[in-house]
Scaffold this active site. Sequence first.
Site, PDB file in Angstrom:
ATOM      1  N   LYS A  79       0.841  -1.195   0.000  1.00  0.00           N
ATOM      2  CA  LYS A  79       0.000   0.000   0.000  1.00  0.00           C
ATOM      3  C   LYS A  79       0.878   1.248   0.000  1.00  0.00           C
ATOM      4  O   LYS A  79       1.853   1.337   0.769  1.00  0.00           O
ATOM      5  CB  LYS A  79      -0.899   0.006   1.246  1.00  0.00           C
ATOM      6  CG  LYS A  79      -2.002  -1.054   1.204  1.00  0.00           C
ATOM      7  CD  LYS A  79      -3.063  -0.691   0.198  1.00  0.00           C
ATOM      8  CE  LYS A  79      -4.274  -1.605   0.320  1.00  0.00           C
ATOM      9  NZ  LYS A  79      -5.279  -1.305  -0.727  1.00  0.00           N
ATOM     10  N   GLU A 135      -1.998  -0.007  -8.720  1.00  0.00           N
ATOM     11  CA  GLU A 135      -3.437   0.232  -8.662  1.00  0.00           C
ATOM     12  C   GLU A 135      -3.714   1.685  -8.324  1.00  0.00           C
ATOM     13  O   GLU A 135      -3.086   2.258  -7.422  1.00  0.00           O
ATOM     14  CB  GLU A 135      -4.069  -0.624  -7.550  1.00  0.00           C
ATOM     15  CG  GLU A 135      -4.278  -2.074  -7.881  1.00  0.00           C
ATOM     16  CD  GLU A 135      -4.898  -2.786  -6.692  1.00  0.00           C
ATOM     17  OE1 GLU A 135      -5.973  -2.365  -6.213  1.00  0.00           O
ATOM     18  OE2 GLU A 135      -4.281  -3.755  -6.216  1.00  0.00           O
ATOM     19  N   LYS A 180     -13.915  -6.452  -7.665  1.00  0.00           N
ATOM     20  CA  LYS A 180     -14.255  -6.887  -6.299  1.00  0.00           C
ATOM     21  C   LYS A 180     -15.765  -7.041  -6.216  1.00  0.00           C
ATOM     22  O   LYS A 180     -16.511  -6.186  -6.703  1.00  0.00           O
ATOM     23  CB  LYS A 180     -13.797  -5.847  -5.275  1.00  0.00           C
ATOM     24  CG  LYS A 180     -12.297  -5.634  -5.247  1.00  0.00           C
ATOM     25  CD  LYS A 180     -11.955  -4.446  -4.375  1.00  0.00           C
ATOM     26  CE  LYS A 180     -10.445  -4.251  -4.293  1.00  0.00           C
ATOM     27  NZ  LYS A 180     -10.088  -2.956  -3.677  1.00  0.00           N
TER      28      LYS A 180
HETATM   29 MG    MG Z   1      -6.879  -1.305  -4.638  1.00  0.00          MG
END
Ligand code: MG
Length: 372
Positions: A168, A222, A269
């Site tokens: 992240k 991403e 998702k």
């Molecule tokens: Mg993501």
Amino acid sequence: MIRSRVKQSVLESARIFWVPVPLKKPFRIATMVAHQAPCVFLQLRWTDGLESWGEAAPLHSINGETGRTCFAALQDLAEWLVNQEAQPCLALLGRLMPFQHAAVSAFEMAVQDYLSQAAGLPLWRFLGPGDPDKALRTDQTISILPPPQAAEEAARIVHEGFTIIKVKLGDGVRADLARLEAIRIAVGEEVTLRVDANQAYDAIEGETLLRGLEPFGIEFIEQPVAKTDLAGMKALNDLGLVPVMADESCFSVLDGLALRGCCWGVNVKLSKSRGLAGGLAIAQLGYPSMVGGMIETRLGTTAAAHLARAHPSFQYFDLDSSLGHGADWVIGGISVRDGVVHLPDSPGLGASLDSGFLSHVAGSQVVEVRGG
Ligand SMILES: [Mg+2]
């Protein structure tokens, strides 16, 4: 024979459970620090005696939903859909609650679980021809940590047999690059690194980031920019430095169409796509696609893994959300060995909840809706 059985069976009752699942350690991404996962489960009972399950993954920074909103929305959906047959339930779910993606996905998951059980097929096989030999090699994610701790986490993940790590980003470009450098040094060149900025940057900062990431051999990034900044995403993707994958920008087929030429791939998702059918529809656009997750337990992740096996566009897998949970009440479902996700062979989803979890749930967080 199977069809007539499905047709004659209607939804008899629904139970909804809002279960805060503790995390092993706090998880930090760009806009929040989470200490628990506010999972919401749905248990459906059908008049032929079958029982099916779904899970909503609310994450307010992504889908705008919370445990409380999913709990309430699922109650309303149940009141509308009890006494319906399964196929009409699916058709109605396509039109109800256009902004409650996670809640709708939980209901759709439970109906698809029922239909695939009734058909006697594993969910992935029911959804599409799929590929029984496809290896679902997942990453494991490192949240925003100081470089020494991030490097320690990375070494632990590799020691557990994983060959892909997702990192992240969003702590400022310099801090992000320092974290990546520490991780690359800790794990060596053989481990695949992918990164996720969760909309943290604009196109100018994003370019600085991508140029800085080049030496670390990043598989893809991403969502470097805001979900509505498609021009920024295109500018970064066109640099040709690191392939750009849309996540927050892509909830639906329409989003996928709008992203044409702006990104290399998309992250699907269930709690964005309103369920399995929505996820398959995005896959049919043909982008190199990832099946991802957010806060799901092994129940929700099992549904995501079925989706991953059902369509060839799904080539990347981020199915690690339950690995950070401090409790597991799921019976059956996926197992993860050496970074590879294994699906159950049984008909349907192949996952349900142990009744033991009920002792962890307040009475006000359980509700039953019965038909009549
Ligand atoms: Mg993501």
